[in-house]
Design a protein around this motif. Structure first.
Motif, PDB file in Angstrom:
ATOM      1  N   LEU A   1     -17.990  30.151  22.450  1.00 51.38           N
ATOM      2  CA  LEU A   1     -17.040  29.387  21.642  1.00 51.38           C
ATOM      3  C   LEU A   1     -16.441  30.250  20.536  1.00 51.38           C
ATOM      4  CD1 LEU A   1     -18.850  25.935  21.315  1.00 51.38           C
ATOM      5  CD2 LEU A   1     -16.937  26.557  22.802  1.00 51.38           C
ATOM      6  N   LEU A   2     -17.293  31.090  19.906  1.00 55.11           N
ATOM      7  CA  LEU A   2     -16.842  31.921  18.803  1.00 55.11           C
ATOM      8  C   LEU A   2     -15.904  33.046  19.225  1.00 55.11           C
ATOM      9  CD1 LEU A   2     -19.915  32.332  16.424  1.00 55.11           C
ATOM     10  CD2 LEU A   2     -17.715  31.271  15.936  1.00 55.11           C
ATOM     11  N   SER A   3     -15.827  33.281  20.521  1.00 59.74           N
ATOM     12  CA  SER A   3     -14.970  34.371  20.983  1.00 59.74           C
ATOM     13  C   SER A   3     -13.533  33.894  21.174  1.00 59.74           C
ATOM     14  CB  SER A   3     -15.504  34.930  22.292  1.00 59.74           C
ATOM     15  OG  SER A   3     -15.359  33.963  23.304  1.00 59.74           O
ATOM     16  N   GLY A   4     -13.333  32.599  21.062  1.00 58.47           N
ATOM     17  CA  GLY A   4     -12.000  32.069  21.267  1.00 58.47           C
ATOM     18  C   GLY A   4     -11.574  32.040  22.714  1.00 58.47           C
TER      19      GLY A   4
ATOM     20  N   LEU B   1     -11.903  29.516  24.829  1.00 60.04           N
ATOM     21  CA  LEU B   1     -11.307  28.249  25.215  1.00 60.04           C
ATOM     22  C   LEU B   1     -10.350  27.689  24.163  1.00 60.04           C
ATOM     23  CD1 LEU B   1     -14.512  26.629  26.713  1.00 60.04           C
ATOM     24  CD2 LEU B   1     -12.583  27.588  27.964  1.00 60.04           C
ATOM     25  N   LEU B   2     -10.651  27.980  22.900  1.00 66.66           N
ATOM     26  CA  LEU B   2      -9.791  27.494  21.821  1.00 66.66           C
ATOM     27  C   LEU B   2      -9.466  28.656  20.896  1.00 66.66           C
ATOM     28  CD1 LEU B   2     -11.686  24.193  20.986  1.00 66.66           C
ATOM     29  CD2 LEU B   2      -9.318  24.333  21.765  1.00 66.66           C
ATOM     30  N   PRO B   3      -8.258  28.748  20.424  1.00 64.47           N
ATOM     31  CA  PRO B   3      -7.908  29.867  19.548  1.00 64.47           C
ATOM     32  C   PRO B   3      -8.609  29.750  18.198  1.00 64.47           C
ATOM     33  CG  PRO B   3      -6.065  28.336  19.770  1.00 64.47           C
ATOM     34  CD  PRO B   3      -7.123  27.862  20.704  1.00 64.47           C
ATOM     35  N   LEU B   4      -9.086  30.909  17.692  1.00 66.82           N
ATOM     36  CA  LEU B   4      -9.787  30.916  16.414  1.00 66.82           C
ATOM     37  C   LEU B   4      -8.817  31.023  15.244  1.00 66.82           C
ATOM     38  CD1 LEU B   4     -12.828  33.291  17.075  1.00 66.82           C
ATOM     39  CD2 LEU B   4     -12.810  30.802  17.029  1.00 66.82           C
ATOM     40  N   ASP B   5      -7.585  31.418  15.542  1.00 71.87           N
ATOM     41  CA  ASP B   5      -6.616  31.690  14.479  1.00 71.87           C
ATOM     42  C   ASP B   5      -6.445  30.511  13.531  1.00 71.87           C
ATOM     43  OD1 ASP B   5      -6.358  33.955  15.953  1.00 71.87           O
ATOM     44  OD2 ASP B   5      -4.544  33.263  17.005  1.00 71.87           O
ATOM     45  N   SER B   6      -6.514  29.305  14.106  1.00 75.65           N
ATOM     46  CA  SER B   6      -6.273  28.134  13.277  1.00 75.65           C
ATOM     47  C   SER B   6      -7.544  27.669  12.569  1.00 75.65           C
ATOM     48  CB  SER B   6      -5.713  27.000  14.142  1.00 75.65           C
ATOM     49  OG  SER B   6      -6.537  26.827  15.276  1.00 75.65           O
ATOM     50  N   GLY B   7      -8.654  28.328  12.817  1.00 71.54           N
ATOM     51  CA  GLY B   7      -9.934  27.914  12.224  1.00 71.54           C
ATOM     52  C   GLY B   7     -10.095  28.420  10.808  1.00 71.54           C
ATOM     53  N   PRO B   8     -11.154  27.945  10.099  1.00 73.80           N
ATOM     54  CA  PRO B   8     -11.424  28.427   8.738  1.00 73.80           C
ATOM     55  C   PRO B   8     -11.852  29.895   8.741  1.00 73.80           C
ATOM     56  CG  PRO B   8     -13.194  26.992   9.499  1.00 73.80           C
ATOM     57  CD  PRO B   8     -12.121  26.943  10.537  1.00 73.80           C
ATOM     58  N   ASP B   9     -11.860  30.500   7.529  1.00 73.82           N
ATOM     59  CA  ASP B   9     -12.167  31.928   7.409  1.00 73.82           C
ATOM     60  C   ASP B   9     -13.520  32.314   8.002  1.00 73.82           C
ATOM     61  OD1 ASP B   9      -9.810  32.456   6.268  1.00 73.82           O
ATOM     62  OD2 ASP B   9     -10.533  32.401   4.177  1.00 73.82           O
ATOM     63  N   TRP B  10     -14.559  31.518   7.654  1.00 70.82           N
ATOM     64  CA  TRP B  10     -15.909  31.880   8.103  1.00 70.82           C
ATOM     65  C   TRP B  10     -15.977  31.967   9.628  1.00 70.82           C
ATOM     66  CZ3 TRP B  10     -18.494  28.650  11.399  1.00 70.82           C
ATOM     67  CH2 TRP B  10     -18.086  27.305  11.439  1.00 70.82           C
ATOM     68  N   LEU B  11     -15.183  31.103  10.271  1.00 73.23           N
ATOM     69  CA  LEU B  11     -15.190  31.093  11.730  1.00 73.23           C
ATOM     70  C   LEU B  11     -14.567  32.375  12.279  1.00 73.23           C
ATOM     71  CD1 LEU B  11     -16.073  28.947  13.845  1.00 73.23           C
ATOM     72  CD2 LEU B  11     -13.676  28.373  14.089  1.00 73.23           C
TER      73      LEU B  11
ATOM     74  N   ILE C   1     -17.729  39.682  22.256  1.00 71.21           N
ATOM     75  CA  ILE C   1     -16.942  39.037  23.311  1.00 71.21           C
ATOM     76  C   ILE C   1     -15.500  38.820  22.854  1.00 71.21           C
ATOM     77  CG2 ILE C   1     -16.824  37.056  24.885  1.00 71.21           C
ATOM     78  CD1 ILE C   1     -19.832  36.694  24.436  1.00 71.21           C
ATOM     79  N   THR C   2     -15.329  38.611  21.534  1.00 70.54           N
ATOM     80  CA  THR C   2     -13.983  38.419  20.992  1.00 70.54           C
ATOM     81  C   THR C   2     -13.057  39.567  21.385  1.00 70.54           C
ATOM     82  OG1 THR C   2     -15.021  37.385  19.092  1.00 70.54           O
ATOM     83  CG2 THR C   2     -12.698  37.921  18.874  1.00 70.54           C
ATOM     84  N   TYR C   3     -13.585  40.800  21.264  1.00 72.57           N
ATOM     85  CA  TYR C   3     -12.757  41.967  21.552  1.00 72.57           C
ATOM     86  C   TYR C   3     -12.394  42.052  23.025  1.00 72.57           C
ATOM     87  CZ  TYR C   3     -14.060  43.114  16.853  1.00 72.57           C
ATOM     88  OH  TYR C   3     -14.229  43.049  15.500  1.00 72.57           O
ATOM     89  N   ILE C   4     -13.343  41.620  23.867  1.00 71.43           N
ATOM     90  CA  ILE C   4     -13.061  41.607  25.304  1.00 71.43           C
ATOM     91  C   ILE C   4     -11.949  40.590  25.578  1.00 71.43           C
ATOM     92  CG2 ILE C   4     -14.028  41.171  27.601  1.00 71.43           C
ATOM     93  CD1 ILE C   4     -15.314  43.590  26.379  1.00 71.43           C
ATOM     94  N   VAL C   5     -12.091  39.400  24.986  1.00 75.90           N
ATOM     95  CA  VAL C   5     -11.113  38.345  25.209  1.00 75.90           C
ATOM     96  C   VAL C   5      -9.729  38.784  24.736  1.00 75.90           C
ATOM     97  CG1 VAL C   5     -10.470  35.960  24.638  1.00 75.90           C
ATOM     98  CG2 VAL C   5     -12.861  36.539  25.025  1.00 75.90           C
ATOM     99  N   ASP C   6      -9.670  39.360  23.532  1.00 75.32           N
ATOM    100  CA  ASP C   6      -8.382  39.818  22.999  1.00 75.32           C
ATOM    101  C   ASP C   6      -7.752  40.866  23.907  1.00 75.32           C
ATOM    102  OD1 ASP C   6      -8.706  38.115  20.932  1.00 75.32           O
ATOM    103  OD2 ASP C   6      -9.268  39.626  19.432  1.00 75.32           O
TER     104      ASP C   6
ATOM    105  N   THR D   1     -15.625  48.256  23.441  1.00 75.55           N
ATOM    106  CA  THR D   1     -16.714  47.275  23.465  1.00 75.55           C
ATOM    107  C   THR D   1     -17.364  47.221  24.847  1.00 75.55           C
ATOM    108  OG1 THR D   1     -15.462  45.969  21.875  1.00 75.55           O
ATOM    109  CG2 THR D   1     -17.312  44.877  22.970  1.00 75.55           C
ATOM    110  N   ALA D   2     -16.523  47.165  25.885  1.00 72.74           N
ATOM    111  CA  ALA D   2     -17.046  47.064  27.248  1.00 72.74           C
ATOM    112  C   ALA D   2     -17.899  48.286  27.586  1.00 72.74           C
ATOM    113  CB  ALA D   2     -15.894  46.930  28.240  1.00 72.74           C
ATOM    114  N   VAL D   3     -17.388  49.476  27.232  1.00 74.00           N
ATOM    115  CA  VAL D   3     -18.134  50.706  27.525  1.00 74.00           C
ATOM    116  C   VAL D   3     -19.443  50.727  26.735  1.00 74.00           C
ATOM    117  CG1 VAL D   3     -18.122  53.223  27.254  1.00 74.00           C
ATOM    118  CG2 VAL D   3     -16.132  52.058  28.205  1.00 74.00           C
ATOM    119  N   ALA D   4     -19.392  50.282  25.466  1.00 75.80           N
ATOM    120  CA  ALA D   4     -20.602  50.257  24.644  1.00 75.80           C
ATOM    121  C   ALA D   4     -21.645  49.312  25.238  1.00 75.80           C
ATOM    122  CB  ALA D   4     -20.250  49.842  23.217  1.00 75.80           C
TER     123      ALA D   4
END
Lengths: 247, 314
Positions: A177-180, A182-192, A201-206, A227-230
């Motif tokens: 969920l935190l990787s965005g 299914l839902l974009p994180l852009d509209s979420g609060p800062d902490w999210l 996973i966020t970097y993979i998704v982006d 990220t994937a290579v790491a």
């Protein structure tokens, strides 16, 4: 190197044969992401204005997470049953043991990806060949790492498997969920967004989203590839070490 | 075929505690032998076997198996040995025939050769009609035969079997043994097996190695061990407890009621002598019985404990 390839093929064929002989299970595996794509995707389409270009790679990353995790589950079964021990006494290349298993999951992922893309095309999905091919390659590298990590987790959790189920259930879903995906994180609060930034996973998704939109060169792809290579390097290192120490 | 010197394995537990499971074992097994590795649960049998089969790196000491060092060339050892573990070797999701073909490929055989060997093994272990079944549908004896088939696909010169007959009914046990012995005759395979059925070790093995608390406490043929370490048991009964007491004193045995128990290296030779001694002393003997010792008696003599008490399947 040649024995590594031969052994990877051996492991891949072993894992793939049951699916080949009984394709019903494979069809069910295909079904779930399709449900997501059409039910969830249709919903998102109106709600946040997200395009299929945004949604299709997300689904693929999600499947790339579940496949290798499932591989870990089978490893656990084989550890408890004794067939893993039997394979460990053969001269089979240890890395091939890790990679061959994930390759089976990746083959399924590949088939799923083709199916999803074909079905998403009439809905308005634009196909950027180079991006899609690069995106799938990235997912394979990432998946090999995840598969190896899942293998290590399964070995550490044997024989009762509590650790395995705890980690996969408790950790995986929030990370997803935190990787965005299914839902974009852009509209979420800062902490999210901060939490999302700490999530590999966020970097993979982006990176996947950039690639599926045809932006092959750029920072998101670079970060995603790194990220994937790491993850792959870490997974294979830990996996090989686990196998060397004995299971 | 197997040579170890000072082979040791230490397991570390939590809080910096360690357990020495195997303490400096020296082993020598010559080609073609059938060796039984005997000992109570927790004695270090499986740990030793896991080190010899490269599943577990030794903490110290050396082991050469089939001419290769387990620490320096584990892949070389693996290519030359077969292993039948305590649990089921075949994966539940796979067909019997497929697993045999996979196993051949794991040893680097070509697909065609692996298929040919798989067919051969199915034939050899009477598993032919079961090739398309999954392990879950097989009986205990059939599964065990499949385990052995998987251990033999690459025709190893040395086969390790960990409790090959445990948990099987007497008929299946006999079947497994006839397969194991036939295999030996056909291929001259060296067999190293653990068992907790004492009578199996006694009747089948050419050499018995007894391990207790991580150390080897006896090595020899079952006959040697029994003669040297246990001796035959002689049981006499008299008509009165008084006679029993006198008999025990004369022959150096132990009396209990009207029963006298003693040991002799060879009971058949000792008994007539004993009877003459007792007759000369005027002691009337009612019954006389001699029993050959078992390997359990050997273990009892060596450790003061009985093997059969605690050596139930794990």
């Amino acid at each position: 190197m040649t024995t590594f390839l031969r052994d990877t093929v051996t492991v891949f064929r072993r894992e793939f044969t049951p699916a080949w002989r009984e394709p019903v299970g494979l069809m069910f595996e295909m079904g779930q992401p399709l449900l997501f794509l059409f039910l969830f995707g249709a919903l998102l389409d109106g709600a946040v204005g997200a395009s299929w270009q945004w949604f299709v790679p997300g689904i693929l990353v999600m499947m790339c997470l579940t496949g290798p995790m499932a591989a870990g589950y089978y490893v656990l079964m084989e550890l408890v049953g004794g067939s893993m021990e039997r394979m460990m006494v053969t001269p089979l290349n240890r890395t091939a043991m890790l990679v061959g298993r994930t390759m089976k999951e990746m083959a399924v992922l590949f088939a799923q990806a083709v199916l999803i893309i074909v079905l998403a095309l009439p809905l308005g999905f634009e196909l950027h060949w180079t991006g899609v091919v690069a995106g799938l390659a990235l997912l394979i590298v990432f998946g090999v790492g995840l598969g190896a990590l899942s293998f290590v987790l399964a070995v550490k959790s044997a024989p009762d498997g509590t650790l395995f189920y705890t980690v996969t259930q408790v950790l995986l879903f929030p990370m997803l969920l935190l990787s965005g995906v299914l839902l974009p994180l852009d509209s979420g609060p800062d902490w999210l967004r901060v939490a999302g930034g700490l999530n590999p996973i966020t970097y993979i998704v982006d990176a996947e989203r950039a690639l599926f939109s045809g932006q092959v060169l750029g920072l998101p792809v670079l970060y995603g590839a790194a990220t994937a290579v790491a993850v792959a390097a870490l997974g294979l290192f830990l996996g090989n070490r686990t196998l060397r120490r004995g299971v | 075929m197997i040579h170890t010197r000072g082979l040791t394995r230490v397991f570390s537990l939590k809080k910096k505690q360690t357990v020495e499971a195997v303490r400096g074992i020296d082993l020598d097994v010559e080609p073609g032998q059938l060796v039984a590795f005997l000992g109570p649960n927790g004695a270090g049998k499986s740990t030793t076997l896991r080190m010899l089969t490269t599943l577990l790196p030794p903490t110290s000491g050396t082991a050469t198996v089939a001419g290769r060092d387990v620490a320096r060339d584990p892949a070389g050892v693996r290519a030359r040995i077969g292993y039948v573990g305590q649990r089921n070797s075949a994966g539940e999701n796979f067909r019997v025939g497929d697993e045999l073909v996979t196993q051949g490929r794991c040893y680097g055989l070509t697909s065609a050769e692996a298929r040919r060997r798989a067919g051969e093994m199915l034939e050899l272990l009477d598993l032919g009609p079961l090739a398309a079944r999954k392990p879950g549908t097989l009986s205990g004896g059939q599964r065990r035969r499949l385990d052995i088939a998987l251990g033999l696909v690459h025709r190893p010169g040395l086969l390790f079997l960990d409790e090959p007959s445990t948990g099987l009914d007497p008929k299946s046990r006999a079947e497994i043994w006839s397969h194991i012995l036939r295999l030996r005759e056909t291929y001259g395979t060296t067999l190293f097996l653990t068992t907790h059925y004492l009578e199996e070790a006694d009747s089948m093995a050419e050499r018995v190695i007894i391990i207790d608390d991580g150390r080897i406490i006896a090595v020899g043929t079952a006959e040697q061990l029994k003669n040297d370490l246990a001796g035959d048991r002689v049981t006499l009964t008299t008509h009165t407890a008084q006679d029993a007491g006198r008999a025990a004193a004369l022959l150096g045995g132990a009396a209990e009621g009207v029963t006298v128990r003693l040991r002799a290296a060879s009971a058949t030779a000792a008994l007539p002598e004993h009877l003459r001694t007792l007759e000369a002393a005027g002691v009337k003997v009612a019954t006389a019985e001699t029993v050959r010792p078992t390997l359990d008696d050997v273990f009892l003599t060596l450790t003061g404990r009985s093997l059969s008490d605690d050596d139930l399947p794990a």
